[in-house]
Write a protein that holds these residues in place. Sequence first.
Motif, PDB file in Angstrom:
ATOM      1  N   THR A  48       0.839  -1.200   0.000  1.00 38.02           N
ATOM      2  CA  THR A  48       0.000   0.000   0.000  1.00 38.02           C
ATOM      3  C   THR A  48       0.872   1.246   0.000  1.00 38.02           C
ATOM      4  OG1 THR A  48      -1.726  -1.177   1.196  1.00 38.02           O
ATOM      5  CG2 THR A  48      -1.820   1.233   1.236  1.00 38.02           C
ATOM      6  N   PHE A  49       1.902   1.222   0.826  1.00 37.36           N
ATOM      7  CA  PHE A  49       2.820   2.356   0.919  1.00 37.36           C
ATOM      8  C   PHE A  49       3.445   2.651  -0.444  1.00 37.36           C
ATOM      9  CE2 PHE A  49       6.684   4.594   2.084  1.00 37.36           C
ATOM     10  CZ  PHE A  49       6.226   5.467   3.063  1.00 37.36           C
ATOM     11  N   ALA A  50       3.879   1.621  -1.149  1.00 35.01           N
ATOM     12  CA  ALA A  50       4.499   1.793  -2.470  1.00 35.01           C
ATOM     13  C   ALA A  50       3.489   2.357  -3.477  1.00 35.01           C
ATOM     14  CB  ALA A  50       5.066   0.467  -2.954  1.00 35.01           C
ATOM     15  N   ARG A  51       2.245   1.879  -3.418  1.00 36.02           N
ATOM     16  CA  ARG A  51       1.214   2.392  -4.334  1.00 36.02           C
ATOM     17  C   ARG A  51       0.923   3.864  -4.051  1.00 36.02           C
ATOM     18  NH1 ARG A  51      -2.302  -2.320  -3.139  1.00 36.02           N
ATOM     19  NH2 ARG A  51      -3.730  -0.750  -2.326  1.00 36.02           N
ATOM     20  N   VAL A  52       0.864   4.215  -2.783  1.00 35.68           N
ATOM     21  CA  VAL A  52       0.612   5.613  -2.404  1.00 35.68           C
ATOM     22  C   VAL A  52       1.751   6.500  -2.903  1.00 35.68           C
ATOM     23  CG1 VAL A  52       0.507   7.187  -0.428  1.00 35.68           C
ATOM     24  CG2 VAL A  52      -0.913   5.135  -0.460  1.00 35.68           C
ATOM     25  N   ALA A  53       2.980   6.062  -2.686  1.00 34.10           N
ATOM     26  CA  ALA A  53       4.138   6.838  -3.134  1.00 34.10           C
ATOM     27  C   ALA A  53       4.078   7.042  -4.646  1.00 34.10           C
ATOM     28  CB  ALA A  53       5.433   6.134  -2.740  1.00 34.10           C
ATOM     29  N   GLU A  54       3.800   5.993  -5.375  1.00 34.76           N
ATOM     30  CA  GLU A  54       3.725   6.078  -6.833  1.00 34.76           C
ATOM     31  C   GLU A  54       2.601   7.024  -7.270  1.00 34.76           C
ATOM     32  OE1 GLU A  54       2.805   3.218 -10.668  1.00 34.76           O
ATOM     33  OE2 GLU A  54       3.625   2.300  -8.857  1.00 34.76           O
ATOM     34  N   ALA A  60       9.182   5.458  -2.622  1.00 37.57           N
ATOM     35  CA  ALA A  60       8.829   5.132  -1.237  1.00 37.57           C
ATOM     36  C   ALA A  60       9.839   5.757  -0.272  1.00 37.57           C
ATOM     37  CB  ALA A  60       8.766   3.616  -1.052  1.00 37.57           C
ATOM     38  N   ASP A  61      11.121   5.748  -0.663  1.00 35.30           N
ATOM     39  CA  ASP A  61      12.150   6.355   0.197  1.00 35.30           C
ATOM     40  C   ASP A  61      11.928   7.860   0.349  1.00 35.30           C
ATOM     41  OD1 ASP A  61      13.426   3.963   0.713  1.00 35.30           O
ATOM     42  OD2 ASP A  61      14.914   4.219  -0.884  1.00 35.30           O
ATOM     43  N   GLN A  62      11.570   8.521  -0.748  1.00 37.84           N
ATOM     44  CA  GLN A  62      11.322   9.962  -0.685  1.00 37.84           C
ATOM     45  C   GLN A  62      10.094  10.263   0.174  1.00 37.84           C
ATOM     46  OE1 GLN A  62      13.241  12.538  -1.898  1.00 37.84           O
ATOM     47  NE2 GLN A  62      11.867  13.726  -0.610  1.00 37.84           N
ATOM     48  N   LEU A  63       9.087   9.417   0.058  1.00 39.24           N
ATOM     49  CA  LEU A  63       7.886   9.595   0.874  1.00 39.24           C
ATOM     50  C   LEU A  63       8.226   9.444   2.356  1.00 39.24           C
ATOM     51  CD1 LEU A  63       4.852  10.049   1.082  1.00 39.24           C
ATOM     52  CD2 LEU A  63       4.511   7.610   0.633  1.00 39.24           C
ATOM     53  N   ARG A  64       9.034   8.468   2.692  1.00 38.28           N
ATOM     54  CA  ARG A  64       9.464   8.280   4.090  1.00 38.28           C
ATOM     55  C   ARG A  64      10.252   9.494   4.584  1.00 38.28           C
ATOM     56  NH1 ARG A  64      10.108   3.042   2.145  1.00 38.28           N
ATOM     57  NH2 ARG A  64       8.813   1.533   3.250  1.00 38.28           N
ATOM     58  N   THR A  65      11.176   9.969   3.751  1.00 34.80           N
ATOM     59  CA  THR A  65      11.989  11.124   4.118  1.00 34.80           C
ATOM     60  C   THR A  65      11.119  12.356   4.330  1.00 34.80           C
ATOM     61  OG1 THR A  65      13.876  10.261   2.887  1.00 34.80           O
ATOM     62  CG2 THR A  65      13.887  12.616   3.370  1.00 34.80           C
ATOM     63  N   ASP A  66      10.192  12.595   3.410  1.00 34.33           N
ATOM     64  CA  ASP A  66       9.293  13.745   3.533  1.00 34.33           C
ATOM     65  C   ASP A  66       8.440  13.639   4.796  1.00 34.33           C
ATOM     66  OD1 ASP A  66      10.357  14.649   1.176  1.00 34.33           O
ATOM     67  OD2 ASP A  66       8.495  14.513   0.024  1.00 34.33           O
ATOM     68  N   TYR A  67       8.021  12.428   5.133  1.00 33.07           N
ATOM     69  CA  TYR A  67       7.216  12.240   6.335  1.00 33.07           C
ATOM     70  C   TYR A  67       8.036  12.537   7.588  1.00 33.07           C
ATOM     71  CZ  TYR A  67       4.163  10.159   9.816  1.00 33.07           C
ATOM     72  OH  TYR A  67       3.364   9.966  10.921  1.00 33.07           O
TER      73      TYR A  67
END
Length: 122
Positions: A48-54, A60-67
């Motif tokens: 789910t996390f990967a789909r949201v990032a896309e 996914a790494d950028q999404l984690r960093t931004d969070y």
Amino acid sequence: MDRMEGQFLRKLREERGLSLREFAEKVYTSKSTVQRWEQTALPDDEETFARVAEALGMSADQLRTDYQNFLTEREGAQQKKRENDLSPEQLAELKFGTKKLFIALGIVVAAALLIILLPILL
């Protein structure tokens, strides 16, 4: 990583100009599911996390960093707000701690005594 707060997910979705329906379609889920995520948190599920990032146009790494940056900025803002609500004495205690505050006060008193007594002794 802990579950991503829905508030952050909503912020990203809105920054990209995506409606709930558009975002839900990109993530292959329903509008009500996205609403639930935004009111609570994103499931702790890598797929789910990967789909949201896309869907948001990022890795996914950028999404984690931004969070993580979002959490850090929010904590800084909350800390600043707490500091603004404190009296000068409370703020000094928070920044220096009581022990350091008394040490600094002692140094100031000792310096003042030296300035006063030095001319008398000479």
